[in-house]
Design a protein around this motif. Structure first.
Motif, PDB file in Angstrom:
ATOM      1  N   GLY A 103       0.785  -1.216   0.000  1.00 20.04           N
ATOM      2  CA  GLY A 103       0.000   0.000   0.000  1.00 20.04           C
ATOM      3  C   GLY A 103       0.820   1.269   0.000  1.00 20.04           C
ATOM      4  N   SER A 104       2.154   1.145   0.167  1.00 14.09           N
ATOM      5  CA  SER A 104       3.018   2.327   0.140  1.00 14.09           C
ATOM      6  C   SER A 104       3.714   2.417  -1.209  1.00 14.09           C
ATOM      7  CB  SER A 104       4.067   2.253   1.257  1.00 14.09           C
ATOM      8  OG  SER A 104       5.013   1.226   0.990  1.00 14.09           O
ATOM      9  N   ASP A 105       4.193   3.620  -1.533  1.00 13.54           N
ATOM     10  CA  ASP A 105       4.873   3.793  -2.818  1.00 13.54           C
ATOM     11  C   ASP A 105       6.385   3.836  -2.680  1.00 13.54           C
ATOM     12  OD1 ASP A 105       5.137   6.206  -1.572  1.00 13.54           O
ATOM     13  OD2 ASP A 105       4.072   7.384  -3.109  1.00 13.54           O
ATOM     14  N   LEU A 106       6.894   3.567  -1.478  1.00 11.88           N
ATOM     15  CA  LEU A 106       8.342   3.494  -1.285  1.00 11.88           C
ATOM     16  C   LEU A 106       8.888   2.272  -2.011  1.00 11.88           C
ATOM     17  CD1 LEU A 106      10.827   4.691   0.284  1.00 11.88           C
ATOM     18  CD2 LEU A 106      10.348   2.973   2.050  1.00 11.88           C
ATOM     19  N   THR A 107      10.037   2.427  -2.651  1.00  9.52           N
ATOM     20  CA  THR A 107      10.655   1.302  -3.353  1.00  9.52           C
ATOM     21  C   THR A 107      11.868   0.793  -2.582  1.00  9.52           C
ATOM     22  OG1 THR A 107      12.007   2.808  -4.677  1.00  9.52           O
ATOM     23  CG2 THR A 107       9.894   2.121  -5.603  1.00  9.52           C
ATOM     24  N   VAL A 108      12.224  -0.440  -2.840  1.00 11.34           N
ATOM     25  CA  VAL A 108      13.397  -1.045  -2.216  1.00 11.34           C
ATOM     26  C   VAL A 108      14.656  -0.455  -2.836  1.00 11.34           C
ATOM     27  CG1 VAL A 108      14.671  -3.210  -1.948  1.00 11.34           C
ATOM     28  CG2 VAL A 108      12.205  -3.174  -1.627  1.00 11.34           C
TER      29      VAL A 108
END
Length: 955
Positions: free
Chosen positions: A520-525
């Motif tokens: 649900g978050s838009d942070l990427t690895v």
């Protein structure tokens, strides 16, 4: 959303202070630079570092982080090889204060500790009770149990002992919102966690078949949420298995209850040599059928590097006999009885008789000292591959790949072909019995072309691991390699992992960008080649500057200088402060940044002052030079830095006194009564203390050095008038300005000892060496003194005479910093041990037992020193024990500087006071500064070992 703005950080830190955070808060440039690196290729500076004192501090930090949208990343020993604890938010360093061992229950076989406890510290505590903590990592001297839990660590012996998660019974946690909770292998009583657990358990049950298909059946299985083991047999959620290996992305651990293991009472080690690495690894599956406790591997490159290092003296007696080989296996058997170990060796013998693969040589030892030295060499393999003094060093970005042991040799062969095709050399070592062999390609990360190889090599090795049924991460966690997670587990299980992350940390507050991000978050690895690399910064350093500080730039962050043990010599200022800025690694970080800023023309002043402050607590003891695997010589670079620093600044008045003090001492020593009256009266002491910051100046010896030699029937020689005949079996004592002015009794005793042993003793009057000038960075003045003294020595013409020095610090200085051609100045122990074959052997005197306290410089620069002294004493019928101590705290100038007196005393108390008191009148010490320190703080000045030997020879 995370808020990394400076104003928000300021509000967060202010709130911490206002709400009673009891630990330390570091937001200065030096601390951030030091916290920007670990044992990986990356550089990410945190905004601040918190050093909590207890679980309440951790909870407060997390509670306020939740309120202010601050990212938190937990850090232990900082030994990660893939940037596991590097992030640009706020770091929680547990290693400074949270080091308590709380409860021990030997009946239950458990111990409860705080997360910052170091593995060696824990095992030192457990050893007297007959237990140890089984997961064994090569960084045991600084790895914390919390960090080991975060990576689900394992190491030597994991084939029988398993991973960290197999030994953790319970954990106290702080969740992302700051709430505390406790979990065990059986579950949790926390209602909110139980609700989260039910959802995760149902998710895992739904995907059970995919988990079984994706997760390889091998000792070094997938870490990071451990989906295959997180479901307990009864279907409940095993929170310990879920959290182990999660790299601080789900929760912060503050306390761990651990299962401990009885120490095996006996062991034996067999070293097998092979023509090449592949042959050695081919043999592993067969050898494993003998059921050893461990099969470890190293290649010829590791052995060659070890042979060129000080540690070689510890293992030469074993490995020196094994001849040329291309690969080595260490096969260990342990047990509670000798019969158990012997049975294991018999099983090994039967396997070897079948000649599946034929070793070129084999050696077996059950000697504790030999086995300890061999395993220590294996532990130092990591550092040895970074110690090569070339532009390319071994790097760990793909070094912990693991495959089923039966596929290991084929995997390594193809791995080698992959690197050979790129023209790269490499070194190998590791845990062969569980299919984990560390391969470190040699790269120069200052070269853009080499940095560009990180991505294609990583991709190729990841694919190669999948081909052979293994993993690119078999031991050291994922860190920046989290981008490969989905490739291994597939999209369905990757979605499960993201939901687990969201359940624990929906806002990606904990170690964001690692392993997975919350559903649900838009942070990427993070991408492994998109993260700032240390080498790119180092590439900005000018070549001329690089030449002077290359050892700092070579520091790979392995953290050996963060050694926990008080009795280990490295690094005393870190042991006193537990401040990583004041350790060789921290100083190396500041050196490289100072060099970079000077090279680019940026403002270097803040870093320069931070470096100067850090170096002010460096004792210049040289322990890092001998013990650091990369040979980071901080004292040498400190001298070079101070030389540059004071080109544009006025030196303190003390430096001007020190510049001339050695020459003045050599003059005043001839008038000892007057000199002691002048230097020892209250007015002079007050002037020296308040005006120059000097305290506890030693008293001049009443006996002149020259007279001491003559009283012992020795002879004096002067450079301008060498004798026409040196006599029979001549030796030349190189008298130094320390013993020559302040401790001439040692000169008399040494001369008398050598004379009694049949040598013609010559001595040159005490010679200035310039040590103080070198330490304070007066390099022009030091060079002038060095050249004068070297010229005087050359005029003696005593080319064939053994040159003997009585003071370890001066011996090291003459051999390392003077140009004596092919001459080597010998310490007394080496000269005597080399000549034992011509010296009379005396019967044992059971009542004569001594304890030797060695100077930290000599025992780190030459680890064979204690064995030589013991051999000499044994030859003359005496028993000599070696005290296990770190630095005494004097280290020449350091202990006489008023501002350092308290730290000097602290270091003496840390490892010297108790063993010195225990040794009593049998205490002996080789170093002048050590004897002075013992007299100053211990109330008794030990004799030099030559005194005990001389007494033994007296009728």
């Amino acid at each position: 959303m995370l808020d990394n703005t400076a104003s928000n950080l300021r509000q967060y830190l202010n709130a911490l202070r206002a709400d009673g955070f009891g630990g330390d808060i570091a937001e200065d440039e030096a601390a951030r630079l030091v916290g920007a690196t670990d044992n990986s290729i990356y550089h990410i500076a945190p905004q601040a570092i918190l050093f909590p004192r207890n679980a309440a501090d951790v909870a407060l930090a997390a509670t306020l982080a939740d309120r202010f949208c601050i990212a938190l990343t937990a850090r232990g020993g900082g030994t990660g090889t893939n940037g596991q604890s590097l992030n640009d938010g706020v770091v929680l360093d547990m290693s400074r204060h949270m080091t308590g061992i709380l409860t021990l229950d030997t009946d239950a076989g458990t111990v409860t500790v705080e997360s910052g406890v170091v593995l060696d510290q824990l095992n030192a505590f457990l050893r007297p009770h007959g237990f140890f903590f089984a997961p064994t990592v090569s960084t045991s001297s600084r790895a914390t149990v919390g960090g080991m839990f975060a990576t689900d660590a394992s190491g030597k012996g994991s084939r029988i002992y398993g991973r960290m998660s197999d030994h953790v019974l319970a954990a106290d946690l702080v969740l992302a919102n700051g709430r505390g909770a406790s979990v065990t292998t059986q579950g949790t009583s926390d209602k909110e966690l139980e609700r989260i657990g039910r959802a995760i358990r149902n998710d895992l049950n739904t995907h059970a078949r995919e988990i079984a298909r994706r997760f390889p059946v091998m000792n070094r299985g997938l870490t990071g949420y451990n989906l295959d083991e997180a479901r307990a047999d009864a279907g409940d959620l095993n929170y310990i298995k879920l959290l182990a290996g999660s790299e601080g992305t789900l929760a912060l651990s503050t306390h761990l209850t651990l299962r401990i293991t009885p120490i095996p009472k006996t062991r034996a080690l067999t070293v097998l040599a092979y023509d090449n690495c592949i042959a050695a690894l081919d043999h592993v599956p067969f050898l494993a059928t003998a059921e050893p406790s461990a099969i470890e591997f190293l290649d010829d490159r590791i052995l060659a590097l070890a042979a060129a290092s000080p540690m070689w003296s510890e293992v030469e007696s074993v490995l020196g006999r094994i001849g040329e080989a291309g690969g080595f296996l260490f096969v260990e058997f342990t047990g509670d009885t000798e019969d158990e170990v012997r049975a294991g060796q018999d099983r090994l013998a039967r396997v070897l008789e079948k000649n599946h693969v034929i070793p070129t040589a084999q050696i077996t030892t059950a000697a504790p000292a030999e086995m300890s030295a061999l395993w220590e060499m294996r532990k130092r393999s990591v550092g040895l591959l970074a110690a090569v003094e070339t532009s390319r060093i071994g790097l760990p970005f793909v070094e912990d790949a693991a495959v089923p042991p039966e596929n290991l040799s084929a995997f390594v062969a193809e791995f080698g072909q992959l690197l050979d095709a790129r023209g790269l050399t490499y070194g190998m070592f590791g845990h062969a019995d569980v299919g984990c062999v560390h391969v470190r390609p040699m790269l120069n990360m200052r070269d853009p072309a080499d940095r560009d190889q990180i991505r294609p090599i990583s991709d190729a090795v990841s694919a190669l691991c999948r081909k052979h049924g293994g993993l690119i991460w078999g031991e050291h966690g994922k860190g920046m390699r989290g981008e490969y997670v989905e490739t291994y587990v597939g999209p369905d299980l990757y979605a499960v992992m993201r939901r687990i992350k969201a359940a624990f940390d929906p806002d990606n507050r904990l170690n964001p960008g690692k392993l997975v991000t919350a559903a649900g978050s838009d942070l990427t690895v993070m991408k492994l080649d998109a993260v700032p690399m240390r080498g790119a910064r180092d590439a900005q350093i000018d070549e001329t500057v690089h030449a002077d500080f290359d050892r700092a730039i070579a520091c790979n962050g392995n953290g050996a200088c963060h050694n926990w043990a008080p009795e280990d010599p490295m690094c005393p200022s870190y042991k006193a402060t537990h401040d990583k800025v004041q350790a060789p690694k921290g100083r190396a970080s500041l050196f490289r940044e100072w060099a970079r800023l000077r090279s680019t023309g940026e403002d270097a002043a803040p870093v320069e002052e931070a470096l100067k402050d850090s170096l002010d607590t460096c004792l210049s003891c040289k322990s890092c030079t001998g013990q650091c695997p990369v040979r980071v010589d901080i004292p040498a670079m400190k001298s070079a830095f101070l030389h540059e620093y004071f080109k544009s600044r006025t030196r303190p008045a003390r430096d001007h006194v020190l510049r001339h003090m050695e020459g003045l001492s050599l003059a005043l020593r001839k008038l000892p009564r007057l000199a002691n009256l002048l230097a020892g009266n209250p007015l002079t002491r007050a002037v020296l203390n308040r005006g120059f910051g000097l305290v506890d100046i030693p008293r001049y010896a009443a006996l002149c050095a020259e007279q001491a030699v003559q009283d012992a029937d020795g002879r004096l020689v002067y450079p301008h008038a060498p004798p026409p005949n040196w006599g029979e079996r001549p030796v030349l004592l190189m008298l130094d300005s320390f013993t020559g002015a302040f401790d001439t009794k040692v000169i008399a005793q040494s001369a008398a000892l050598l004379g009694r042993l049949g040598f013609t003793v010559w001595a040159i009057p005490p010679l200035a060496n310039g040590k103080a000038r070198q330490v304070r960075g007066m390099m022009d003045a030091f060079a002038a003194q060095r050249d004068r003294s070297a010229a005087l020595l050359s005029r003696l013409g005593a080319d064939d005479l053994p040159l003997i020095s009585l003071e370890p610090a001066v011996t090291n200085l003459l051999n390392k910093d003077y140009d004596l051609g092919l001459r080597t100045v010998l310490p007394l122990d080496r000269f005597l041990s080399d000549n034992l074959h011509i010296l009379p052997r005396l019967p044992a005197d059971e009542a004569a037992r001594y304890t030797l306290f060695l100077h930290c410089t000599e025992k780190t620069a030459d680890p064979a020193t204690p064995r030589r002294w013991q051999a000499v004493f044994r030859h003359f019928g005496l028993t000599l024990d070696i005290a296990s101590t770190g630095c005494c705290g004097m280290a020449g100038l350091f202990g006489h500087e008023a501002e350092h007196r308290a730290m000097s005393s602290q270091l003496f108390d840390l490892s010297w006071r108790e063993p010195l008191e225990a040794a009593g009148s049998g205490a002996l010490a080789t170093g002048f500064s050590c004897r002075s320190q013992a007299g100053r703080f211990g109330g008794a000045k030990p004799a030099h070992p030559c005194a005990a030997l001389l007494a033994r020879l007296e009728p």
